[in-house]
Design a protein around this motif. Sequence first.
Motif, short mmCIF file in Angstrom:
data_model
loop_
_atom_site.label_atom_id
_atom_site.label_comp_id
_atom_site.label_asym_id
_atom_site.label_seq_id
_atom_site.Cartn_x
_atom_site.Cartn_y
_atom_site.Cartn_z
N THR A 1 -22.75 -16.13 46.27
CA THR A 1 -23.46 -14.84 45.82
C THR A 1 -24.80 -15.13 45.15
OG1 THR A 1 -22.40 -14.79 43.64
CG2 THR A 1 -21.35 -13.69 45.18
N PHE B 1 -28.22 -13.79 46.15
CA PHE B 1 -28.19 -12.15 46.44
C PHE B 1 -28.97 -11.34 45.45
CE2 PHE B 1 -26.04 -8.09 45.13
CZ PHE B 1 -26.07 -7.37 46.28
N TYR C 1 -21.39 -19.38 36.18
CA TYR C 1 -20.01 -19.04 36.61
C TYR C 1 -19.93 -18.09 37.96
CZ TYR C 1 -19.24 -19.85 31.68
OH TYR C 1 -19.39 -20.48 30.68
N ALA C 2 -21.11 -17.36 38.61
CA ALA C 2 -20.96 -16.73 39.63
C ALA C 2 -20.59 -17.58 40.99
CB ALA C 2 -22.16 -16.17 39.93
N PRO C 3 -19.74 -16.66 41.74
CA PRO C 3 -19.13 -17.37 43.01
C PRO C 3 -20.42 -17.84 43.64
CG PRO C 3 -18.27 -15.06 42.83
CD PRO C 3 -19.22 -15.26 41.57
N HIS D 1 -36.86 -10.77 28.01
CA HIS D 1 -36.18 -10.52 26.39
C HIS D 1 -36.79 -11.49 25.51
CE1 HIS D 1 -33.00 -10.11 23.27
NE2 HIS D 1 -32.88 -8.95 23.86
N ALA E 1 -25.69 -17.18 32.64
CA ALA E 1 -24.30 -16.78 33.00
C ALA E 1 -24.16 -16.94 34.43
CB ALA E 1 -23.94 -15.44 32.46
N ARG E 2 -24.67 -16.15 35.11
CA ARG E 2 -24.80 -16.14 36.53
C ARG E 2 -24.56 -17.53 37.12
NH1 ARG E 2 -28.67 -13.58 41.09
NH2 ARG E 2 -27.14 -13.17 42.61
N ASP F 1 -33.53 -10.86 31.29
CA ASP F 1 -32.77 -11.58 30.36
C ASP F 1 -32.22 -12.89 30.78
OD1 ASP F 1 -31.15 -12.60 28.31
OD2 ASP F 1 -30.15 -10.82 27.75
N PRO G 1 -29.61 -7.31 44.31
CA PRO G 1 -29.20 -5.73 44.92
C PRO G 1 -30.47 -5.05 45.12
CG PRO G 1 -28.70 -6.25 42.46
CD PRO G 1 -29.40 -7.54 43.14
N LEU H 1 -34.42 -15.17 40.80
CA LEU H 1 -34.79 -14.09 40.13
C LEU H 1 -35.34 -14.78 38.64
CD1 LEU H 1 -32.00 -11.72 40.36
CD2 LEU H 1 -33.98 -11.24 40.98
N TYR I 1 -30.63 -15.27 29.45
CA TYR I 1 -29.36 -15.62 29.24
C TYR I 1 -28.38 -15.07 30.14
CZ TYR I 1 -31.12 -17.76 25.03
OH TYR I 1 -31.88 -18.55 24.22
N VAL I 2 -28.62 -13.94 30.70
CA VAL I 2 -27.68 -13.36 31.69
C VAL I 2 -27.85 -14.14 33.06
CG1 VAL I 2 -27.38 -11.37 33.13
CG2 VAL I 2 -27.88 -11.02 30.80
#
Lengths: 400, 400
Positions: free
Chosen positions: A75, A78, A70-72, A33, A66-67, A60, A80, A122, A62-63
């Motif tokens: 995970t 991981f 805040y993500a568990p 982005h 956020a992960r 992105d 996909p 990622l 910024y996404v």
Amino acid sequence: MERAELTGRLAELAVAVGANVQPGQIVSVSADHGQHELARAVAEAAYRRGASFVDVVYFDPYVKRARIAYAPEETLSFVPPWFGQRLLALGEARAARISLSGPTTTGLLHDLDSDRAGRDQLPFLKEILTVIADRTTNWTVVPCPTEPWAQLVYPDLPAAEALDRLWLDVARVCRLDEPDPVAAWNERADALGDVAARLNALQLDAVQLEGPGTDLTIGLLPSSIFHAARDETVGGITHLANLPTEEVYTTPDPERVDGRVRSTKPLVLADGTIIRGLEIRFEGGRAVQIDAEQGAGVMRGRAAFDEGAARLGEVALVDRESRIGQLGTVFYDTLLDENAASHIALGDGFDLGLSEEDRGRRNRSGIHIDFMVGSDEVTVTGIARDGRRVPLLVGGSWQV
Amino acid sequence: MERAELTGRLAELAVAVGANVQPGQIVSVSADHGQHELARAVAEAAYRRGASFVDVVYFDPYVKRARIAYAPEETLSFVPPWFGQRLLALGEARAARISLSGPTTTGLLHDLDSDRAGRDQLPFLKEILTVIADRTTNWTVVPCPTEPWAQLVYPDLPAAEALDRLWLDVARVCRLDEPDPVAAWNERADALGDVAARLNALQLDAVQLEGPGTDLTIGLLPSSIFHAARDETVGGITHLANLPTEEVYTTPDPERVDGRVRSTKPLVLADGTIIRGLEIRFEGGRAVQIDAEQGAGVMRGRAAFDEGAARLGEVALVDRESRIGQLGTVFYDTLLDENAASHIALGDGFDLGLSEEDRGRRNRSGIHIDFMVGSDEVTVTGIARDGRRVPLLVGGSWQV
């Protein structure tokens, strides 16, 4: 030249010389982005050349932030399955791939837990190593100037001026200022190919790097050969995997690397993390100690990603004739900085040219992280199979 | 409320009430380039709720423009297989899906050949219809205010003011101005469900729409039942597929639609093309004549996409109590406009509630395009299986 003209020239170079897009091919474009102007110009150039589809994927950061925030916990590593499946499908479709390089944010993850950050690789995907090794796609990586990147390289200039300056640099190192950039790159690729041929004639068993903080001996595999610039797909399409490219590189023996090495330039990871003053000690091929002035934790996290992540997959030599080295600028981006100086990479190696047996021995990993270890103060010596020592790079100049 | 707070509230509503994201779920977010602020807020809200991964996919309409302008003619309807495979994989993974709606460009394709533009359906993918019919994902679509959209709705206001105004509208119709938006939506979903139950008790065989330029009788299938608001996945997760949602809808008989219909609001296609003054004549279920004041060619192209593209897959009734209808604003976006007025859709129907035999009869197509045909001047009459005529909507008010 105006920025729009430079953007168009760079896009055309990426499509025509870098990936060498063929009529009817699907073209994958990987951008962050913020890199949309060049991504769109690349799409236009590819369609004008007859591409059947241009699939621009925007990552992105910024996404990602956020992960990591805040993500568990469990995970965070991981991915996909469709991320990797898309890459493998690009290979099956014999697609072209164009990636845009360069930081698009600065310090975005600095206030977050570095262990958590290290678990999320990622936008890197391990399947890319398979696709590269299979040589099913004609691909290239080109630099994409953005304001955040320009501010990192020229922190003392106003934003617009810094971006103009970075565009000038990119135009210079990508030879966009030549009357015929395509011809210029074909000539440079020939010259680098000649150096690789001379190195291969020496029948080297190892290379030794010596300089401030560095005394590292890197064993080569019996069938390791040096490559440069031009690659060719299984279907016979030639391409320049990096634009610019100035390096001559090979796959080392992952079990015969000993000594210590100090990085000569900062390393910027794909997620924007900067590692400075990296120092690694190797024993029997393995990185047994990793220190750094900044980012040591993230780097240790990367090296613990899997068994092969602590061993070498690449050694690359770059001389001082590189236009990037000549600029003397630190770009905080591997694509440019690795082409300014000799470098090594933790992680996955290349099959290219290896015998069946050596393919079984070369390093395998889900990561591949290049870092710069060369400078005019680092001497590179070849150790031939008959024990003879041959100077390769002294004061940054080829001795072969 | 400040825009950042509205963005956060809308993101939270999409995650908590719209898709009803469960801890451990993968969440797909579909956004256009330019919708990144809300996309990032949705990602953050989903991760805070325990999502295992948030996969934000950005579609770039400027890349689509390059394709329509320059790609070889015969490639324009091609879609790489991994686009659809990703959607099917989301279904297999029992993922949540959140899509952001609203124009992000205006007039981007107006100077291009409309036949060429009509061949490229992206970002629409036919596999989405399978995933929706299989009820494997809990999903929602929410509006995302952007400057280009605001300029379309409020062309006479300065850009910043127009965007503020559109955000106010979206806050109003999404009930973000309620003390507890979650509770407000649960209440509204209950009320719409009650209307659907009363309609189903009437045992209707057909509905007739009568108004200016419109006299259309739409036959229903023996097992057609009216649905509203709440959907439920095969795994029992309830969700609101549209936010806002004000409609009560069903799947008609694709072979029993006769008469003519005039659209009551402009239709904005996924690619930004605007169709105004659409008029369609149906015979035996098939659209045999399509005219429009603007965009007739594109619409005819869509209706020729496949056999089912010229037949109806949906009929939906909306009363004047809709907050969107109350605003009286044309939003140039189906998500909002279809919830302002009764509408019908060319293309694929829904399996929801149909008998095995009627599933075989309902319309099938690679497209699904809603357009508004209701207004206070359009009367809707039910024709019961015993021939009795029952007023359903008169002057925009429910008669049942």
